[in-house]
Design an enzyme around this catalytic site. Sequence first.
Site, PDB file in Angstrom:
ATOM      1  N   LEU A  50      -8.516  10.689 -15.143  1.00  0.00           N
ATOM      2  CA  LEU A  50      -9.560  10.665 -14.128  1.00  0.00           C
ATOM      3  C   LEU A  50      -9.275   9.432 -13.282  1.00  0.00           C
ATOM      4  CD1 LEU A  50     -12.782  11.411 -16.231  1.00  0.00           C
ATOM      5  CD2 LEU A  50     -11.791  12.902 -14.491  1.00  0.00           C
ATOM      6  N   ASP A  51      -9.376   9.558 -11.951  1.00  0.00           N
ATOM      7  CA  ASP A  51      -9.090   8.377 -11.147  1.00  0.00           C
ATOM      8  C   ASP A  51     -10.158   7.315 -11.361  1.00  0.00           C
ATOM      9  OD1 ASP A  51     -11.225   8.593  -9.065  1.00  0.00           O
ATOM     10  OD2 ASP A  51     -10.174  10.425  -8.528  1.00  0.00           O
ATOM     11  N   SER A  52      -9.884   6.113 -10.911  1.00  0.00           N
ATOM     12  CA  SER A  52     -10.759   4.971 -11.183  1.00  0.00           C
ATOM     13  C   SER A  52     -12.198   5.212 -10.742  1.00  0.00           C
ATOM     14  CB  SER A  52     -10.202   3.725 -10.486  1.00  0.00           C
ATOM     15  OG  SER A  52     -11.072   2.626 -10.638  1.00  0.00           O
TER      16      SER A  52
END
Length: 232
Positions: free
Chosen positions: A99-101
């Site tokens: 999951l991106d930041s």
Amino acid sequence: MQKFLAEAGVASRRASERIILGGRVSVNGDTVRELGTKVDPIHDSIALDGAPLRLKRKLYVALNKPRGYVCSRKDDRKRKVIGDLLPAEWDNLYSVGRLDSDSEGLIFLTNDGEFSLHLTHPRYRVLKKYLATVEGRVEQEMLQRFKHGIVHEGEKLKVDRARTLSVQNSTSLVELELTEGKNREIRRLFESQGLTVSRLVRMQIGKIKLGELRSGKWRMLTEAEIKSLLSQ
């Protein structure tokens, strides 16, 4: 050999193939470069870069990733990492996908390379469900375009299902389901339509739902849950 490396928590089976071809693995003191080499974990002495390897107890963890954390155990840029949320002795776990930041929600961590491959390889089509808060009004026609696929930056992006749950003033809440996720796919889909996703939460992977797991907290997957994920 690559199956042993995956079960030892070294890397996924595919990544283990590159490690073997690179001449980093030895069996009983002899370097092995041939994929598919048979090994006996009980009687053979297997080493990676000279360090002995042993099969480890397989762990399967569900984490509710908070916003602002990177899906890694360490980060050279000193950003917060999901490894900070887990016991220090679990330093051999790696995330199943990413999951991106700026995104939140359900993510699995494991030292089982086969489990990771099954959940991330496109051919297994494991469902992932998301809730996106979108700045702007999302029309049904837009979601239909997402289902048919949109080319963005030379890459085709698409969802399996999508529906608008609510629209309040200039904000829409949209539920989307994917079985093959590309980098920042949902954010890029809306960006292609001139809209911005202000919040993105992964609510479900396979049959496993985020449920009441609080942000930053983790739990072990049950045996029944693991079987349900591998049976898809």
